[in-house]
Design a protein around this motif. Structure first.
Motif, PDB file in Angstrom:
ATOM      1  N   ASN A 281     -73.228 -74.450  36.434  1.00 55.32           N
ATOM      2  CA  ASN A 281     -72.964 -74.046  37.812  1.00 55.32           C
ATOM      3  C   ASN A 281     -74.286 -73.939  38.577  1.00 55.32           C
ATOM      4  O   ASN A 281     -75.325 -73.658  37.991  1.00 55.32           O
ATOM      5  CB  ASN A 281     -72.201 -72.734  37.839  1.00 55.32           C
ATOM      6  N   ILE A 282     -74.211 -74.156  39.881  1.00 56.17           N
ATOM      7  CA  ILE A 282     -75.421 -74.259  40.694  1.00 56.17           C
ATOM      8  C   ILE A 282     -75.874 -72.876  41.177  1.00 56.17           C
ATOM      9  O   ILE A 282     -75.076 -72.071  41.643  1.00 56.17           O
ATOM     10  CB  ILE A 282     -75.167 -75.182  41.905  1.00 56.17           C
ATOM     11  N   GLN A 283     -77.160 -72.635  41.087  1.00 57.55           N
ATOM     12  CA  GLN A 283     -77.731 -71.345  41.482  1.00 57.55           C
ATOM     13  C   GLN A 283     -78.040 -71.370  42.980  1.00 57.55           C
ATOM     14  O   GLN A 283     -79.160 -71.619  43.399  1.00 57.55           O
ATOM     15  CB  GLN A 283     -79.004 -71.052  40.679  1.00 57.55           C
ATOM     16  N   ARG A 284     -77.014 -71.084  43.793  1.00 56.92           N
ATOM     17  CA  ARG A 284     -77.214 -71.083  45.247  1.00 56.92           C
ATOM     18  C   ARG A 284     -77.691 -69.722  45.753  1.00 56.92           C
ATOM     19  O   ARG A 284     -78.226 -69.614  46.850  1.00 56.92           O
ATOM     20  CB  ARG A 284     -75.937 -71.513  45.980  1.00 56.92           C
ATOM     21  N   THR A 285     -77.484 -68.674  44.962  1.00 52.74           N
ATOM     22  CA  THR A 285     -77.951 -67.343  45.341  1.00 52.74           C
ATOM     23  C   THR A 285     -78.772 -66.732  44.217  1.00 52.74           C
ATOM     24  O   THR A 285     -78.386 -66.833  43.043  1.00 52.74           O
ATOM     25  CB  THR A 285     -76.784 -66.400  45.679  1.00 52.74           C
ATOM     26  N   PRO A 286     -79.888 -66.072  44.534  1.00 47.43           N
ATOM     27  CA  PRO A 286     -80.689 -65.414  43.503  1.00 47.43           C
ATOM     28  C   PRO A 286     -80.081 -64.106  43.016  1.00 47.43           C
ATOM     29  O   PRO A 286     -80.665 -63.440  42.161  1.00 47.43           O
ATOM     30  CB  PRO A 286     -82.020 -65.159  44.213  1.00 47.43           C
ATOM     31  N   LEU A 287     -78.922 -63.744  43.556  1.00 49.35           N
ATOM     32  CA  LEU A 287     -78.259 -62.509  43.137  1.00 49.35           C
ATOM     33  C   LEU A 287     -77.202 -62.750  42.062  1.00 49.35           C
ATOM     34  O   LEU A 287     -76.634 -61.792  41.532  1.00 49.35           O
ATOM     35  CB  LEU A 287     -77.612 -61.828  44.353  1.00 49.35           C
ATOM     36  N   ASN A 288     -76.920 -64.008  41.729  1.00 45.67           N
ATOM     37  CA  ASN A 288     -75.863 -64.336  40.765  1.00 45.67           C
ATOM     38  C   ASN A 288     -76.170 -63.723  39.400  1.00 45.67           C
ATOM     39  O   ASN A 288     -77.155 -64.081  38.753  1.00 45.67           O
ATOM     40  CB  ASN A 288     -75.723 -65.851  40.648  1.00 45.67           C
ATOM     41  N   GLY A 289     -75.300 -62.819  38.962  1.00 48.37           N
ATOM     42  CA  GLY A 289     -75.527 -62.134  37.700  1.00 48.37           C
ATOM     43  C   GLY A 289     -75.478 -63.018  36.484  1.00 48.37           C
ATOM     44  O   GLY A 289     -75.950 -62.635  35.410  1.00 48.37           O
ATOM     45  N   ARG A 290     -74.931 -64.207  36.629  1.00 48.62           N
ATOM     46  CA  ARG A 290     -74.784 -65.080  35.466  1.00 48.62           C
ATOM     47  C   ARG A 290     -75.664 -66.327  35.547  1.00 48.62           C
ATOM     48  O   ARG A 290     -75.523 -67.239  34.739  1.00 48.62           O
ATOM     49  CB  ARG A 290     -73.319 -65.492  35.332  1.00 48.62           C
ATOM     50  N   ALA A 291     -76.583 -66.353  36.495  1.00 49.84           N
ATOM     51  CA  ALA A 291     -77.407 -67.544  36.685  1.00 49.84           C
ATOM     52  C   ALA A 291     -78.261 -67.855  35.463  1.00 49.84           C
ATOM     53  O   ALA A 291     -78.633 -69.014  35.248  1.00 49.84           O
ATOM     54  CB  ALA A 291     -78.291 -67.375  37.918  1.00 49.84           C
ATOM     55  N   PHE A 292     -78.599 -66.851  34.662  1.00 53.99           N
ATOM     56  CA  PHE A 292     -79.440 -67.107  33.489  1.00 53.99           C
ATOM     57  C   PHE A 292     -78.765 -68.029  32.478  1.00 53.99           C
ATOM     58  O   PHE A 292     -79.427 -68.627  31.642  1.00 53.99           O
ATOM     59  CB  PHE A 292     -79.840 -65.783  32.820  1.00 53.99           C
ATOM     60  N   GLU A 293     -77.441 -68.151  32.563  1.00 51.37           N
ATOM     61  CA  GLU A 293     -76.708 -69.042  31.665  1.00 51.37           C
ATOM     62  C   GLU A 293     -76.664 -70.478  32.173  1.00 51.37           C
ATOM     63  O   GLU A 293     -76.159 -71.357  31.475  1.00 51.37           O
ATOM     64  CB  GLU A 293     -75.267 -68.547  31.495  1.00 51.37           C
ATOM     65  N   TYR A 294     -77.161 -70.721  33.373  1.00 50.38           N
ATOM     66  CA  TYR A 294     -77.047 -72.035  33.993  1.00 50.38           C
ATOM     67  C   TYR A 294     -78.409 -72.720  34.061  1.00 50.38           C
ATOM     68  O   TYR A 294     -79.398 -72.224  33.532  1.00 50.38           O
ATOM     69  CB  TYR A 294     -76.404 -71.908  35.374  1.00 50.38           C
TER      70      TYR A 294
END
Length: 736
Positions: A139-152
């Motif tokens: 999934n694309i990291q469009r926001t730096p607040l996404n709690g699950r971005a570390f998995e992407y």
């Protein structure tokens, strides 16, 4: 012709009424599927389509067809849970190697390491008896607040696609299936179960679907997990237009669509909307919770009743069962599936190597007014007393984070890694701040008085030190980097900004080391000479970090995301709450194509650290590029020379932009430039190597919303060669 071949093969192999072709591992898989289907009852077919425990779906015991054993990933195999509960089973043989987060893998910009990662982690899945890894995620990291971005894998679809393809290929070569997630637009954790995502057709195709399409068409991923959110006001786990229309028909995908756990909401939609296996449903709103069982799932008894009544065609059931059987025969009943191994030295070596290449050196300046050498790399023996400050220096960051939490055999902390290289140097430690425990769905409040005391202790010890290494950043607590909750602020939590600033006032020799899957604000950046960002490094975190800090390893990581100076600089923020986190459970991607660096360039906003940025302990010189044509391809070559004093790796990045859009003063409808290729070169001092890029019409295509298809525009194109999206070294031209 393919159908005739399958029928002919079936006729040859299925000789006699008792022949069991599906058990013959040498028979073509499609023949095995048809043979198995011919022997199964309606009930047995339906049983394939839903969970029978928290992490298994049924096989057909009567026919010797194995169940599917699934487990969370992709950073390692999750510990065993009880059969029908989320409680740990407390086995003593399920400890594993925690590999670096996928943001860290993306930061390596190294396709070979993606292969190594996939091979290593799948061996651990195989040894634990798992058939399906629930991951990786793109999934694309469009926001730096996404709690699950570390998995992407960051903000750019091309980078994510290039890194996920070799990962999947390596995993599936070992007979373990990847369940690519989350399909699609699951780009925030806030309201993730119910938010409907509104996005243009073009942005959907060029940005959000792109890495999934690469995984389907190039890696031939065996399974995909639907996402919780809605698209076109239909849940993505049974969205006919998405799953049947795009994924299965347009892309001709033959794999198995698995729901996210609890992502199924309706029997008829599940029946006709493209879902193949339903997992994790906790209730249907009708059956009392204490009586709800696996037979009450939407694709269980209720679905079987619809089939038997003729309200759903038998062909729908057979198609779903075929896809599940195909996955079983590719994994659990695959004669080439490896036995695997667990916690081997090779896996720890792979973990450390990926971590080392993913660490990004963001700042490295001299200390003081003299033009002396930069602070890093550190010669630890020149300092009498070193103070390590920060909770992340000792905390295991393999814990927490939600479903990706891991039970490790060993974790090397940053403090331990530094102590191992200290050679008798006095290393003090101060915790500095306290963040509480790692909790999945609520915040563990930290006492302010305790943090004030910890800060005071760190300040006092700082006065004794002639080098400070601060190790902090984010962690995997709820509303940090954790599933089911987004961050509430762009700042570092627990008073870290104030602590760093005060430490920098006391000692100019200070290195700031941060962990985390997201960018963050750095109000202290001008006060510190050195900054290193580590993502999450897994079991070998301390050794990987110590190798970088001491210069045993030359940093070569590059950012897969843009670090903004201020939260308000991110492209979507100016559109208000409708753009994030949404209003009335409707979110609108109003920045459209202009995600990450595309939007920063469009808005003419200078980031703190641009996409693709990362420093080295050496320097590289870029030569003049040349462009030639070979058939339908254009080939760009450029010489790269290491003109520094130590061996290092440089990621040469190719961005492409259509000249009329890059210079247009009218409404901008296309990014000025976009990443289209990259090459990572390892160079000894004085050595020169050639970076080679191939460009074709597909590299330049865009989605035409009028024709609902891809097209390549004619015109003049600029080919930008650089070390980041903002540091362009050379430019070449191409006319289409």
């Amino acid at each position: 012709m393919k159908k005739l071949f399958v029928l002919a093969a079936f006729a040859l192999l299925a000789v006699g009424t008792n022949a069991q072709v599906y058990q013959n591992p040498n028979a073509p898989i499609e023949v095995r599927i048809q043979d198995a289907l011919s022997r199964m009852t309606v009930h047995e077919k339906v049983n394939l389509l839903h969970g029978q425990s928290k992490f298994t779906s049924a096989g057909v015991p009567r026919l010797g067809i194995r169940q599917l054993n699934m487990d969370d990933g992709p950073h390692g195999v999750r510990e065993e849970l009880e059969w029908n509960a989320w409680n740990a089973a407390h086995w003593t043989n399920d400890s594993i190697v925690a590999f670096p987060s996928l943001t860290c893998l993306a930061a390596t910009w190294n396709r070979d390491l993606a292969t190594l990662y996939g091979h290593s982690v799948s061996e651990e899945f195989a040894y634990r008896g798992k058939d399906l890894m629930l991951g990786p995620g793109v999934n694309i990291q469009r926001t730096p607040l996404n709690g699950r971005a570390f998995e992407y894998m960051g903000e750019d679809p091309y980078l994510a696609g290039e890194m996920v393809v070799p990962f999947i290929q390596a995993v599936q070569k070992n007979g373990v299936g990847c369940c690519l997630k989350h399909f699609v637009l699951n780009d925030q954790e806030t309201d993730r179960f119910s938010v409907n995502v509104n996005v243009s057709e073009r942005a959907m195709r060029e940005i959000y679907l792109y890495p999934f399409e690469q995984a389907v068409k190039r890696a031939r991923v065996w399974s995909i997990m639907g996402s919780y959110n809605l698209w076109q006001n239909v849940h993505c786990c049974h969205n006919d237009a998405l799953l049947n229309g795009i994924l299965k028909k347009e892309w001709q995908w033959d794999g198995t669509l698995v729901s996210d756990w609890g992502g199924t909401h309706n029997t008829m939609q599940a029946a006709l909307g493209g879902l193949d296996i339903e997992m994790g449903t906790d209730g249907d709103g009708v059956t009392p919770a204490n009586e709800f069982g696996y037979e009450d799932f939407y694709l269980a008894d209720k679905f079987e009743k619809l089939v038997k009544e003729g309200k759903v065609p038998m062909s729908v059931l057979d198609e779903k069962a075929s896809r599940v059987l195909r996955l079983i025969f590719r994994t659990g009943m695959n004669p080439k599936k490896v036995i695997g191994n667990l916690c081997s030295e090779e896996h720890y070596d792979a973990c450390r190597q990926i971590g080392e290449e993913g660490i990004v050196l963001l700042k490295n300046a001299p200390v003081g007014k003299k033009k002396e050498s930069s602070l890093l790399p550190l010669n630890l023996t020149k300092y009498k007393t070193i103070l390590v400050v920060g909770e992340n220096a000792t905390r295991s960051l393999t814990k927490g984070g939600g479903s990706s939490e891991l039970k490790t055999l060993k974790d090397v902390s940053p403090l331990e890694g530094l102590q191992a290289k200290a050679n008798g140097v006095n290393i003090l430690y101060a915790q500095g701040y306290d963040s509480g425990r790692a909790l999945y769905d609520n915040v563990d409040k930290v006492e302010l008085s305790k943090n004030e005391q910890l800060k005071a202790e760190a300040i006092e010890k700082a006065r004794q030190a002639d080098l400070i290494i601060f190790v902090g950043g984010l962690n995997k607590n709820h509303k940090q980097d954790c599933e089911n909750g987004d961050r509430e602020s762009y700042d570092l939590s627990y008073g870290q900004n104030e602590l760093i600033a005060q430490l920098a006032q006391i000692q100019k020799n200070i290195v700031v080391v941060t962990f985390g899957g997201n960018p963050y604000a750095m109000p202290w950046i001008q006060q510190v000479p050195a900054l290193v960002h580590c993502w999450y490094l897994g079991s070998e975190a301390g050794n990987a970090l110590a190798g970088i800090l001491t210069g045993e390893v030359n940093p070569s990581g590059k950012l897969p995301v843009t670090f903004a100076k201020n939260y308000e600089d991110y492209p979507y923020v100016k559109f208000g709450k409708e753009a994030y986190p949404g209003v009335n459970r409707q979110v609108y991607y109003k920045e459209d194509l202009f995600v990450g660096y595309r939007g920063f360039e469009k808005d003419k906003v200078q980031p703190l650290f641009p996409f693709g940025f990362g420093l080295s302990y050496t320097t590289f010189k870029y030569g003049k590029p040349t462009v030639s044509q070979e058939g339908k391809d254009w080939v760009l070559t450029v010489d790269i020379t290491n003109n520094g004093k130590c061996e290092g790796k440089e990621t040469v990045q190719l961005y492409v932009g259509n000249e009329k859009y890059a210079t247009s003063k009218k409404e901008i409808t296309r990014p000025a430039k976009e990443l289209k290729d990259f090459v990572k070169l390892s160079l000894k001092p004085g050595e020169t190597k050639q970076a080679v890029f191939r460009i074709n019409a597909n590299s330049l295509r865009i989605w035409d919303e009028t024709a609902h298809g891809w097209k390549t525009e004619s015109g003049n194109y600029k080919l930008y060669i650089g070390s980041s999206s903002a540091d362009i070294k050379e430019v070449a031209s191409l006319k289409i």
